[in-house]
Scaffold this active site. Sequence first.
Site, PDB file in Angstrom:
ATOM      1  N   GLU A 175     -15.063  28.719 -47.935  1.00  0.00           N
ATOM      2  CA  GLU A 175     -13.962  29.528 -47.425  1.00  0.00           C
ATOM      3  C   GLU A 175     -14.221  29.958 -45.985  1.00  0.00           C
ATOM      4  O   GLU A 175     -13.304  29.996 -45.148  1.00  0.00           O
ATOM      5  CB  GLU A 175     -13.749  30.759 -48.317  1.00  0.00           C
ATOM      6  N   ASP A 314     -10.080  19.688 -55.128  1.00  0.00           N
ATOM      7  CA  ASP A 314      -9.024  19.122 -54.291  1.00  0.00           C
ATOM      8  C   ASP A 314      -9.452  18.593 -52.928  1.00  0.00           C
ATOM      9  O   ASP A 314      -9.288  17.409 -52.607  1.00  0.00           O
ATOM     10  CB  ASP A 314      -7.891  20.142 -54.120  1.00  0.00           C
ATOM     11  N   GLU A 432       1.728  28.525 -59.896  1.00  0.00           N
ATOM     12  CA  GLU A 432       0.373  28.058 -59.602  1.00  0.00           C
ATOM     13  C   GLU A 432      -0.038  26.923 -60.537  1.00  0.00           C
ATOM     14  O   GLU A 432      -0.558  25.907 -60.092  1.00  0.00           O
ATOM     15  CB  GLU A 432      -0.624  29.211 -59.725  1.00  0.00           C
ATOM     16  N   GLU A 506       0.548  23.740 -49.764  1.00  0.00           N
ATOM     17  CA  GLU A 506       0.328  22.326 -50.090  1.00  0.00           C
ATOM     18  C   GLU A 506       1.612  21.514 -50.203  1.00  0.00           C
ATOM     19  O   GLU A 506       1.674  20.363 -49.756  1.00  0.00           O
ATOM     20  CB  GLU A 506      -0.486  22.198 -51.391  1.00  0.00           C
TER      21      GLU A 506
END
EC number: 3.2.1.-
Length: 590
Positions: A175, A314, A432, A506
């Site tokens: 992150e 991902d 989500e 996304e």
Amino acid sequence: MLLIRRLWLLPASLLTCALYLLFQRFTRVPSIPLPPVPIDDEQRLHWHKRPEWYPVTSFIPLPTGAAADIPQIQHKDFVAETVLSRNRRLERRDAVKATFLRSWNAYKTYAWGKDEVSPVSGTWRSSFGGWGATLVDAMDTLWIMQLKDDFEKCVTMVGEIDFSTNEEDILNVFETTIRYLGGLLAAYDLSHGQYPVLLEKARELGDMLYAAFDTAHRMPVTRWQWRTSAKGERIFPSETTLLAEWGSLTLEFTRLAQLTGEMKYFDGVQRITNELQRIQNLTAMPGLWPVVVNLKVWPSRAPYTHFTLGGMADSTYEYLPKEYLILSGRGEEGKQVRKMYEDTMEMVQKHIFFRPMIETGEDVLLSGNAAVDKKGKVSLDPQGQHLACFAGGMVAIGAKIFDRPDDLDVAKRLVAGCVWAYKAMPTGLMPETFHAVPCSVGVNTAEPSECEWSEPKWYQAIRNRHHLETSSDTPTQQELIEFARARSLIPGFSDIGDRRYILRPEAIESIFILYRITADKKYHDIAWEMFQSIENATKTDLANSAIDDVTQAIPAKTDRMESFWLAETLKYFYLVFSEPDLISLDDYVL
């Protein structure tokens, strides 16, 4: 080209690495006794001077030589606009910018220098170490929207950040890399190096993060107790390292190496790539990696049996074609990531992508999950995830740069699947996570009869998903109808596990990429409808907030606005309504 989170200019030529002639695969590095950590008079850590337990004696260099012949990504001929269509496009673009300014001004007013503004209460929160995540992460969007005054205010603030220390006990290296290091490099590249402090601070942060690689086999500790390293003590990678946190550091560290000429940054992530390649065909699903890997042992192991392109995995997949682009396809490293991507595509197109049964009968795809049993049988878990909506854009770029023309249709169907999940909800926003009803597994077109809408099949999927049918009790049709209604299950959805929408980027990212590749104006209308739905459901008096339930017409707001709302989501909305040469896919890694 633009990155998953960031935006960097492709180098016209990579830095010459004449001093680094040997390509060395990693072997165990012997540890050495450590002297005290250097600290200056102001008690500021100098991470670049920190003695290492396991120093590297020969760095893997950036590849040199001729760039690969990479095909053009963006469409060659965008249709000329009429005055009316141009005005409509610019009105939409300006509406996006107005939303950005509302949210940005709320951040400046209530949370300047902090990680996030709370868009309902007008307070601030520290969520990513307290260095100012939103400020750093959103700088590229400020530049793109020509908000130079605010950009320069951010530059001044960045110069005051002490990246040698942090208020968190455990630093999430992934992150921190994507939000801070990526943000600094993107801002530096977009501003064409006008603000040297951005690269200086990127280097300062890179040196701190590089200390997380100081392990016996140079694999990073992804959830890093950085104070342990600061005190000169040994650190050890985890036996339960998330794939995404391990494999998604390559772009930022590669670009830092290109800009500074320091090969240690590239060496650190290239060793990860080498290890990913080594184990890629040794997993329970050869070609893919499970969501968890064991880096505590060496060689690393990946015995876990859950596979996905969604959460926890991902961006490891997403970064493969992007690393190829940022390396300009050069050298064995360029060939390496291309081969890894192509092996991945073979498996996901057989076992992960699936066609859901939907009321309209439209031929769309979703990216699901897969599990492998003890006998090696692969089974699909038809879970859709918002995080996995990046796949459409990734596959589209891969189709162009790796000359896989059939994959462009796959990309379009993946984007259409996410658009369907948006439109199906009362808010017009995708949850989500959810479960759909699969009618075929893989990308090959199913027989029409297999995917015709069937209400009995939908109810059967609900029964199976929620274990409603037992040997002694079978629910009636009316009971199933009431069950679905009580849980707000829209036709085609057997479950909605996480009903939130958290302002994620996304889906619009992939829509933007498909528009730039195809020049199909339908993506303008899709993006606009999506943007309006987001505004209607998330707008607060101050900014925009995540919501708790997309199935409710008026959902509650959760008072969260993560940095990616300004850094990614609104950036992609703005770009989709901008001229095609603004941040061209052939100039930037996206």
